[in-house]
Design a protein around this motif. Structure first.
Motif, short mmCIF file in Angstrom:
data_model
loop_
_atom_site.label_atom_id
_atom_site.label_comp_id
_atom_site.label_asym_id
_atom_site.label_seq_id
_atom_site.Cartn_x
_atom_site.Cartn_y
_atom_site.Cartn_z
N UNK A 74 91.24 102.73 18.71
CA UNK A 74 90.68 101.89 17.59
C UNK A 74 89.34 101.79 18.30
N UNK A 75 88.96 101.24 19.37
CA UNK A 75 87.84 101.22 19.74
C UNK A 75 86.85 102.55 19.47
N UNK A 76 86.84 104.10 18.82
CA UNK A 76 86.31 104.77 18.69
C UNK A 76 86.31 104.66 17.11
N UNK A 136 82.93 101.60 11.07
CA UNK A 136 82.06 101.05 10.57
C UNK A 136 80.87 101.12 10.00
N UNK A 196 77.40 96.32 23.43
CA UNK A 196 77.39 97.33 24.12
C UNK A 196 76.70 96.71 25.06
N UNK A 237 86.99 102.54 15.08
CA UNK A 237 86.23 101.21 14.75
C UNK A 237 84.64 101.55 14.74
N UNK A 238 84.19 102.32 15.23
CA UNK A 238 82.55 102.73 15.34
C UNK A 238 82.06 102.98 14.05
N UNK A 291 85.35 96.46 20.44
CA UNK A 291 84.85 97.67 20.60
C UNK A 291 83.90 98.64 21.12
N UNK A 292 82.99 97.94 20.87
CA UNK A 292 81.85 98.53 21.55
C UNK A 292 81.49 98.72 22.87
N UNK A 322 77.88 94.27 17.65
CA UNK A 322 78.00 95.92 18.37
C UNK A 322 77.23 96.07 19.38
N UNK A 341 74.38 105.99 18.35
CA UNK A 341 74.09 105.28 18.23
C UNK A 341 72.62 104.99 17.74
N UNK A 372 84.43 97.52 24.96
CA UNK A 372 85.08 98.97 25.48
C UNK A 372 84.50 100.49 25.98
N UNK A 373 84.12 100.73 25.11
CA UNK A 373 83.73 102.37 24.66
C UNK A 373 82.61 102.67 25.56
N UNK A 409 93.88 102.77 22.84
CA UNK A 409 93.29 101.48 23.30
C UNK A 409 92.10 102.07 22.83
N UNK A 410 90.99 103.78 23.00
CA UNK A 410 90.36 104.58 22.62
C UNK A 410 90.11 104.41 20.72
#
Lengths: 457, 457, 457
Positions: free
Chosen positions: C85-87, C93, A327, C89-90, A277-278, A323, C10, A280-281, C82-83
């Motif tokens: 999920x990946x966004x 978390x 990145x 997820x962060x 995930x990290x 993560x 981040x 991909x973002x 996709x996004x």
């Protein structure tokens, strides 16, 4: 002459295999093995189902590579993705598995268990074989993306045979079969939990060699050497393939404990998905900053890059480190794509940045981030520590660095020699006419979508 | 009149089902079952997850069949592949499961457990039901490929209902429910580990009957009776479907131990994949020798043929034998395709050679190759021995031969009668106009790809 | 300004995460956890593999939504799937997981475990995190279907972040984290076994809010307000996606025991598939009665509707009740589609009837059909009883009704506010020009099928 190789191969199979039957055996029913350790039932379930997921990654690679390439080559790409598995399986059964897991000779090569003969007729050995087979197949299929749309099919068949017979097994033996990398005297020796190096970097750097020997596709670079985007024919196929790969990776990484009694598998699963995930973002934001577009192709490759990078360290780090590794993986995959463009190397699907560069990054990440909370496949073994966690990490980092160099040299070197030899013997690149028309009709006789798209020249 | 059948069916469901609730029950919580055998937790995990994989094969069949047919019929094929499952599930719940697993009556038919009523409200019974359901659904869906592109949808609904209600369950009872084939006095009785005969040959020979009753599609044979290739609309869909089927087969075969405590599951998994690989390579090489092309369609069908062939013997042979069985399967599937062409039978996706002919081959292979290292679903039962391993194999081969004849006669006979009756009552073949235009718009109102392809006549 | 949010996010991650490392820890190796309960090995295998299946549902949603929409928006839909999920997820978390599973504050919100920091470095906590993550991601991705083909991508990114950060976790805490709904004094409190309400109704009603705020697509309603069908671009993609979802649901529902020692998992698996079958048949027959066509889209949505409806009651009913729940679900999904058309709400893929309306139906079904044979996640807890089984069911039905109202109010309310705020700040709807041309080129720079379909205005 070349036509006789299959015949000779099958003859050898029969002779060897038939003798195997009369030889002594291991525990083919599994009754004795289960009695010795009743916990093996759940371990077998875990390893087999994870192995099934890894095998399903073949579908993911097939979809990603086909989706990212043009419709005129889709039959060719699908055939490659099937044939590398089925041809590679036979080579791996005959020789490859024995090289990895057979009795070690001087830290260099395994020397028994060929054809699963004799005492290999044993449930534990078959389980190990199944696991190693699906991993070998993953390494093999990575390459087809890097050499897509211009490689002769016959050359690809030989390549598939050789990588599963020899190139992959040799390196895997060094790391997982008790070879010299595993025995390096720094830290705990070279460590690669689920194969950032063994599987992905091997595939990526053999692919790089193939892409260099082949040269770029027509139209990839203009007269001034400026790269041009050649868009894939189906973004939905590529996206579906990426989801399948992500799904399969949950077998790849957590399954590499080879035991359900390592409850660390929950940590591995979390690290695997969070790193993806990290990455991909990150990859998407980097391209957004440059082009103003939300680029799906890069977001997909970013996710895959994260999955590759976490494959080696997945068992030895905490979630936040996963993560961070992700990145960095996002930066590497975007930078890697630009780097190949600058070097005039044509990798149609980004296999080299995703699997090659990030495979190496995963190896180094072990030496940096391993946090000293988990051992090598067992809670009783010494815990793995990286640079961030004090002086003991220096040795581990050294082992990781040596392994990273070794995999690049071995995979690129073998790949380069292999494709050069194939070029001499068979020729590796299709005729210009065939490349322009697409490989589907000339090599396979079947266009991929005959009612929608008839390739013409 | 026919419209009232669903209503009557649902009425019956309610009456029976509601009574079931007040009746005595088994162990619906599972607490007593687990207490009696704590090892059941891992067995349940194994059987259920393998069952999920088998259910996912529905997606594989849907993709393979759609991919190998034309775009004008894709909605129809997808609807068939969904509806045979959902309609078949209801028929199987009402009657089919009881016929297979209910109390045996004279070796012919099961007589209890209909609607999962009364004492069937029990975790073990539900587990068995789930497993049998996904197997029945596999047999049902095989047929849709053989009758593709010309069968009326309403006829297909009735077919789906009948095969899951009766045709499949009867034969399955004979082999897996303690029926007369299981009790044959030769060898250990007729054996079919995971269903080369029960599932695949039943589906394949019902499909053959359907293809014969329907006759070939327009344009399949020219005026001189020469067959013409009718290419499928999406090779990527067909390839993806094959990978999904291969993945699902890892549930189909190893899961058929119905227990994770049989560590033989590792041998079964290896045999399954190696047989598929050998068959795929063989089929591709055979076509290569004839046409000079690397034919993906035949390589895909080769893999499936190998999977079908190993389904019966998967637990009773070693890896090298799986490879040999696969090589033969490759010959059979290629030969079978040519044979059907010669007989002017039109099987659009090759379901008959793949599932029918290779299903029979799998049954015979048990009688030839079983190597005496494993019993019938348990390490304590007598081990299974084939012809290659001495005189004891003769009896086993006889039982296999009888079963092979039985499945052909039963499946082809029932299928022929069913499609003939449907033809009298409903008509089985769509109008010529509809066949030429494709079935999507007239039967379903929706073209498969409205922005890409509008079917016209 | 908005561009700085990722950077700040981040930065926060790093600060928090790095501190976590020096804090106390749980059991990161799992050795102590396994020693305390050796049965955890099989529970971990069960939960993780079921979780992998749930994650794979992302592929299913991506395919269904893309298949049901037009080719000019396929890149956009895949990127959204996709996004989110990946966004998400962060966000999950960082904050979301802590809100669900952290220490409860007044029945409203969890207050610990953010960033999996400190003592959360523990195999049990990571397992719980993985499970909750894939469920949160399912809720998030449901919405993208309802707002398809007209929502700005940037707005979708913010939506994804907020639902995973806050909207979903708050409601999930109330039901699964020991919040006020779980503690309702009627019956056993509000019960939702696998998330008909928590996951599907939340997704469905946020989607409804989004669809209302956005308004219908151009061309969906004619001048007289009559709805027009806008057919999807690929029925095979939609069908494949549905099969994938069905497959994944076998993780979703049976896995929600969170233990393999509940052999009730076999009952749950059977109920899940039988309810889907009954709903699919019902939906298809209803449309057949109205239009005379066998409508695949409705049969697919019918199957999904059944899966949603059985998600809450799957553990507490018998098979025949699952069939009845499915028949009702079939009516609801067909009625829901007509209702939205009548209300001039444009939900391109039917997400609201499938997930919203049937999610609510599932909650109520618990209060009606729960048959008193099974408890709340454990055989030792009190058994759940619905209206059909006597007076004790009244309290349970009351709790279910309160939960059903709560989820509608919460999800629709939050969704409405969120999309209204996003509309003020960013604008939620793309320009008319972009909507007509499709979102792929302007937002993403890449058409989905460049060789087949170049979107033009």
């Amino acid at each position: 002459m070349l036509r006789r190789i299959p015949a000779a191969f099958f003859l050898a199979i029969f002779l060897l295999a038939i003798t195997s039957v009369v030889a002594w055996a291991g525990d083919p029913t599994g009754a004795a093995t289960l009695k010795a350790d009743p916990g093996k039932a759940v371990d077998y379930v875990w390893v087999l189902i994870c192995g099934f997921l890894v095998m399903f990654m073949q579908a993911g690679f097939a979809c990603v590579e086909s989706g990212f390439c043009r419709a005129k080559n889709v039959t060719n790409l699908m055939t490659k993705n099937l044939l590398d598995f089925v041809v590679g399986s036979l080579a791996f059964w005959a020789v490859g598995f024995g090289i990895i897991m057979g009795t070690d000779w001087n830290g260099l090569i395994g020397t028994t268990k060929f054809f699963l003969a004799g005492g290999s007729y044993d449930v534990d050995t078959y389980l190990s074989y199944f696991w190693q087979l699906v991993f070998a197949a993953t390494a093999a299929t990575i390459v087809s993306g890097a050499v897509a749309e211009r490689l002769k099919f016959k050359a690809y068949l030989f390549y598939s045979f050789i990588i599963s017979l020899f190139i992959y097994p040799m390196y895997a033996h060094w790391v997982w079969g008790g070879g010299w990398l595993a025995k390096l005297p720094f830290g705990l020796g070279h460590l690669d939990f689920a194969g950032s190096g063994v599987v992905h970097a091997v595939g990526g750097f053999v692919g790089l060699a193939g892409a260099i020997v082949l040269g770029p596709r027509y139209g990839k670079f203009d007269k001034n050497g400026k790269p041009r985007a050649i868009p894939g024919h189906s973004i939905s196929l590529a996206a579906l393939g990426t989801f399948i790969l992500w799904f399969g990776w949950f077998g790849f990484n957590p399954g590499s404990t080879f035991s359900a009694h390592q409850l660390r598998i929950s940590v591995i699963a979390v690290n695997t998905t969070m790193c993806a995930s990290a990455a991909s973002v990150t990859a998407m934001l980097l391209v957004l900053g440059k082009t103003g577009k939300y680029d799906l192709g890069m977001a997909l490759n970013g996710a895959l890059a994260g999955l590759v990078a976490i494959t080696a360290p997945c068992a030895w780090v905490a979630c936040w480190e996963a993560v961070v590794i992700g990145i960095v993986a996002g930066f590497i995959v975007v930078g890697g794509v630009y780097l190949l463009d600058a070097l005039k190397i044509d990798d149609p699907v980004g296999a080299v940045p995703v699997h090659g560069f990030n495979g190496v990054w995963g190896l180094l990440a072990v030496g940096i981030f391993a946090d000293g909370t988990y051992g090598n496949y067992a809670t009783t073994k010494p815990f793995v520590t990286g640079l961030l966690y004090g002086g003991a990490g220096l040795g581990q980092f050294a082992s990781q660095l040596i392994g990273a160099v070794a995999v690049m040299v071995w995979a690129f070197g073998c790949g380069y020699i292999l494709f050069k030899v194939l070029d001499k013997v068979l020729g590796v690149r299709v005729d210009p006419h065939e490349e322009l028309q697409g490989l589907d009709i000339i090599e396979h006789g079947t266009p991929g979508y005959p009612e929608f798209y008839i390739p013409r020249i």
